[in-house]
Scaffold this motif. Structure first.
Motif, mmCIF file in Angstrom:
data_model
loop_
_atom_site.group_PDB
_atom_site.id
_atom_site.type_symbol
_atom_site.label_atom_id
_atom_site.label_comp_id
_atom_site.label_asym_id
_atom_site.label_seq_id
_atom_site.Cartn_x
_atom_site.Cartn_y
_atom_site.Cartn_z
ATOM 1 N N MET A 20 3.411 -44.762 10.451
ATOM 2 C CA MET A 20 4.244 -44.628 11.644
ATOM 3 C C MET A 20 3.347 -44.468 12.877
ATOM 4 S SD MET A 20 7.032 -41.642 12.506
ATOM 5 C CE MET A 20 5.842 -40.338 12.302
ATOM 6 N N PHE A 21 3.519 -45.355 13.852
ATOM 7 C CA PHE A 21 2.782 -45.241 15.099
ATOM 8 C C PHE A 21 3.744 -44.822 16.200
ATOM 9 C CE2 PHE A 21 0.014 -48.122 12.761
ATOM 10 C CZ PHE A 21 -1.209 -47.524 12.983
ATOM 11 N N LEU A 22 3.398 -43.766 16.919
ATOM 12 C CA LEU A 22 4.248 -43.347 18.026
ATOM 13 C C LEU A 22 3.561 -43.707 19.332
ATOM 14 C CD1 LEU A 22 5.394 -39.775 16.923
ATOM 15 C CD2 LEU A 22 6.394 -41.976 16.381
ATOM 16 N N LYS A 23 4.375 -44.106 20.306
ATOM 17 C CA LYS A 23 3.822 -44.411 21.612
ATOM 18 C C LYS A 23 4.494 -43.495 22.631
ATOM 19 C CE LYS A 23 2.805 -48.279 24.670
ATOM 20 N NZ LYS A 23 1.796 -47.418 25.300
ATOM 21 N N ILE A 24 3.691 -42.616 23.221
ATOM 22 C CA ILE A 24 4.242 -41.621 24.141
ATOM 23 C C ILE A 24 3.871 -41.997 25.575
ATOM 24 C CG2 ILE A 24 4.196 -39.174 24.799
ATOM 25 C CD1 ILE A 24 5.474 -39.790 22.051
ATOM 26 N N ASP A 25 4.888 -42.014 26.436
ATOM 27 C CA ASP A 25 4.632 -42.255 27.854
ATOM 28 C C ASP A 25 5.155 -41.050 28.632
ATOM 29 O OD1 ASP A 25 4.495 -43.019 30.445
ATOM 30 O OD2 ASP A 25 5.862 -44.717 30.277
ATOM 31 N N ALA A 33 -0.451 -34.029 16.446
ATOM 32 C CA ALA A 33 -1.016 -33.617 17.734
ATOM 33 C C ALA A 33 -2.343 -34.329 17.975
ATOM 34 C CB ALA A 33 -1.216 -32.098 17.780
ATOM 35 N N ARG A 34 -3.170 -34.382 16.947
ATOM 36 C CA ARG A 34 -4.464 -35.067 17.066
ATOM 37 C C ARG A 34 -4.273 -36.567 17.264
ATOM 38 N NH1 ARG A 34 -9.306 -33.178 15.578
ATOM 39 N NH2 ARG A 34 -9.873 -35.264 14.916
ATOM 40 N N GLN A 35 -3.338 -37.118 16.476
ATOM 41 C CA GLN A 35 -3.142 -38.564 16.495
ATOM 42 C C GLN A 35 -2.673 -39.075 17.856
ATOM 43 O OE1 GLN A 35 -0.505 -39.883 13.288
ATOM 44 N NE2 GLN A 35 -0.047 -41.709 14.497
ATOM 45 N N ILE A 36 -1.718 -38.381 18.466
ATOM 46 C CA ILE A 36 -1.169 -38.883 19.726
ATOM 47 C C ILE A 36 -1.602 -38.028 20.922
ATOM 48 C CG2 ILE A 36 0.810 -40.029 18.651
ATOM 49 C CD1 ILE A 36 2.571 -37.706 19.431
ATOM 50 N N THR A 37 -2.552 -37.122 20.718
ATOM 51 C CA THR A 37 -3.016 -36.165 21.738
ATOM 52 C C THR A 37 -1.871 -35.612 22.596
ATOM 53 O OG1 THR A 37 -3.689 -37.985 23.185
ATOM 54 C CG2 THR A 37 -5.439 -36.853 21.983
ATOM 55 N N VAL A 38 -0.979 -34.939 21.894
ATOM 56 C CA VAL A 38 0.139 -34.279 22.567
ATOM 57 C C VAL A 38 0.139 -32.821 22.125
ATOM 58 C CG1 VAL A 38 2.666 -34.084 22.490
ATOM 59 C CG2 VAL A 38 1.618 -36.283 22.975
ATOM 60 N N ASN A 39 0.548 -31.950 23.022
ATOM 61 C CA ASN A 39 0.586 -30.519 22.757
ATOM 62 C C ASN A 39 1.349 -30.182 21.460
ATOM 63 O OD1 ASN A 39 1.893 -27.744 23.041
ATOM 64 N ND2 ASN A 39 0.335 -27.744 24.616
ATOM 65 N N PRO A 40 0.750 -29.380 20.578
ATOM 66 C CA PRO A 40 1.397 -29.063 19.299
ATOM 67 C C PRO A 40 2.742 -28.347 19.444
ATOM 68 C CG PRO A 40 -0.619 -27.775 19.595
ATOM 69 C CD PRO A 40 -0.615 -28.827 20.651
ATOM 70 N N ASN A 41 2.892 -27.548 20.502
ATOM 71 C CA ASN A 41 4.190 -26.878 20.690
ATOM 72 C C ASN A 41 5.298 -27.891 20.990
ATOM 73 O OD1 ASN A 41 3.128 -24.261 20.303
ATOM 74 N ND2 ASN A 41 2.434 -24.203 22.438
ATOM 75 N N THR A 42 4.922 -28.965 21.687
ATOM 76 C CA THR A 42 5.889 -30.031 21.976
ATOM 77 C C THR A 42 6.309 -30.721 20.675
ATOM 78 O OG1 THR A 42 4.717 -30.392 24.057
ATOM 79 C CG2 THR A 42 6.262 -32.102 23.370
ATOM 80 N N ILE A 43 5.337 -30.954 19.799
ATOM 81 C CA ILE A 43 5.641 -31.596 18.523
ATOM 82 C C ILE A 43 6.481 -30.671 17.649
ATOM 83 C CG2 ILE A 43 4.579 -32.463 16.387
ATOM 84 C CD1 ILE A 43 2.266 -33.415 18.286
ATOM 85 N N GLN A 44 6.131 -29.394 17.690
ATOM 86 C CA GLN A 44 6.911 -28.402 16.950
ATOM 87 C C GLN A 44 8.377 -28.437 17.383
ATOM 88 O OE1 GLN A 44 5.963 -26.520 14.352
ATOM 89 N NE2 GLN A 44 8.150 -26.009 14.301
ATOM 90 N N ARG A 45 8.584 -28.563 18.686
ATOM 91 C CA ARG A 45 9.948 -28.594 19.225
ATOM 92 C C ARG A 45 10.697 -29.827 18.718
ATOM 93 N NH1 ARG A 45 11.682 -28.396 25.604
ATOM 94 N NH2 ARG A 45 13.913 -28.542 25.207
ATOM 95 N N ALA A 46 10.005 -30.965 18.693
ATOM 96 C CA ALA A 46 10.625 -32.200 18.196
ATOM 97 C C ALA A 46 10.973 -32.047 16.718
ATOM 98 C CB ALA A 46 9.667 -33.368 18.399
#
Lengths: 130, 318
Positions: free
Chosen positions: A1-6, A43-56
């Motif tokens: 799964m590849f995610l693209k975050i903008d 978080a590492r893969q898409i360099t996004v804050n882990p708390n944001t991922i936790q929320r998702a």
């Protein structure tokens, strides 16, 4: 799964993650029972804050799209596919609604819009088949 | 464990006649990535240097990991990693030598840990620091800090002047540390990067905190309302007059208002007004929040503004 975050597209990042995981399930890229990446991995893969991922992930759990397997992580729920397909259709309906509203605002008559829609639909389903 | 990693109260700093920080209050919770944004000269670096105990404040209380940077700077620096935009390293040493030199300040497994980071970052261990590229130099500084396994990481403009791959490496290490429950404080101009990796932000403007809090919440409380008026000279309807907007931008017929706590009902009502078209509710980006809080607030022409001259002033008042 590849995610693209903008981060700039007006949709909160956690919501972008929720939508894309659901899309992946609807398309069969993620299948029921399959583990999704841990918070830290994603978080590492898409360099996004882990708390944001936790929320998702929390939201996906609340909606029973994924479930926690003790000690192993989060896995796609058995009944998730049907719901994800529905959610995807709903997002599609909203986008279509926006386009139709824009068409009406721009001065197109409903008949013109609907013949335009028919024409594009016909072309698209032709290219789908080939 | 402390609930807040950094506690700042009534902090002021003056260099000669230049008041750099004015009565700054800030709480930085544990386990978050906290971004400090501000224009050049807003006071970011001074604030960070006070936190590290390099600069003495004129007034105020500062606690970092429960320690006072002024009274206990050495105990503090053992637990905090600090990476500046231009790290000072002895440039006649090789990478390996500088790691050996630093290991004296930290626990026994420092060298081993540094070795792992050096491999991950592809650092040439036998090369002298002076022959390293800017990116390699920055990665060396980062590896030296990560090897000490700090509870708090402070980055001052960490990615300025680095290529995209090295930047990615920096950002990745930030989110990875946060995932392990550590706290990261970074100052930056790179609003786009900050938007991805930070969950909390504070915007410094002219030595004051103009806006701070959880990033998602800040974006939810402020709405940008964009619409077009058929007759730009007519007075807009009550549904618009009643909005408490703190910033207004007019481009011909198009108007954009920054509104706090816009309700769904008010929005629907405005959409149904005659003479108003293209009504859009836009969730502000961090860049827009940044601009709103650092620019002089501009009330719409129909709204009397008692405090026109305070930049970001209206954003502060809830």
């Amino acid at each position: 799964m590849f995610l693209k975050i903008d981060p700039n597209n007006g949709i909160p990042i956690y919501d972008q993650i929720v939508r894309q995981v659901k899309y992946a399930i609807a398309e069969g890229t993620l299948t029921p029972g399959q583990l999704i990446p841990s918070v830290r991995e994603l978080a590492r893969q898409i360099t996004v804050n882990p708390n944001t991922i936790q929320r998702a992930y929390q939201q996906l759990q609340d909606e029973e799209v994924v479930e926690s397997l003790r000690g192993r992580g989060l896995a796609v729920c058995r009944g998730a596919v049907k719901q994800c397909v529905q959610d995807r259709h709903e997002l599609l309906r909203v986008r279509l609604e926006q386009v139709i509203q824009e068409g009406l605002r721009s001065g197109l008559e409903p008949e013109q819009l609907s013949s335009l829609f028919e024409k594009i639909l016909k072309q698209a389903s032709k290219t789908e088949e080939t | 464990m402390e609930t807040s990693t950094i506690h700042i109260e009534g902090l002021s700093k003056r260099f000669g006649n230049n008041q750099v920080l004015r009565d700054v209050q800030l709480e930085i919770p544990a386990g978050c990535v906290y971004a400090l944004l501000g224009e050049n000269g807003a006071g970011k670096t001074t604030l960070i240097r006070i936190l590290m105990g390099y600069v003495k404040p004129n007034a105020g209380t500062v606690k970092v990991l429960g320690l006072s940077p002024q009274r206990e700077p050495f105990a503090l620096r053992r637990r905090v990693g600090y990476v500046s935009d231009f790290p000072v390293l002895y440039d006649w040493m090789t990478v390996k030598q500088i790691a050996w030199f630093c290991s004296a300040f930290y626990s026994a497994n420092y060298s081993e840990s540094f070795g792992r980071w050096a491999t991950q970052f592809d650092l040439p261990q036998e090369t002298r620091i002076r022959y390293l590229s800017k990116g390699m130099r920055a990665k060396t500084a980062l590896a030296l800090v990560l090897a000490s396994d700090p509870d708090l990481l402070v980055f001052d403009e960490p990615t300025s002047g680095l290529d995209p791959l090295v930047r990615k490496e920096f950002l990745r290490s930030m989110v990875d540390l946060a995932a392990q429950g550590k706290t990261v404080l970074l100052s930056s101009h790179q609003v786009q990067e900050v938007e991805r990796v930070a969950d909390h932000v504070a915007i410094l403007h002219a030595g004051k905190i103009a806006l701070n809090g959880e990033l998602d919440q800040l974006k939810d409380t402020v709405a940008l309302l964009r619409f077009s008026l058929h007759d730009p000279l007519a007075i807009p309807p009550a549904s618009i007059l009643n909005l408490q907007s703190f910033h207004c931008e007019i481009q011909g017929r198009s108007i954009q208002l920054a509104v706090r706590q816009l309700s769904a009902e008010a929005f629907e009502q405005i959409k149904n007004e005659t003479g108003i078209t293209d009504v859009q509710w836009i969730r502000p980006s961090l860049e827009e929040l940044f601009i709103l809080s650092t620019r002089e607030s501009q009330a719409p022409p129909w709204q009397a503004s008692p405090n026109k001259k305070i930049p970001g002033g209206n954003l502060l008042r809830a």
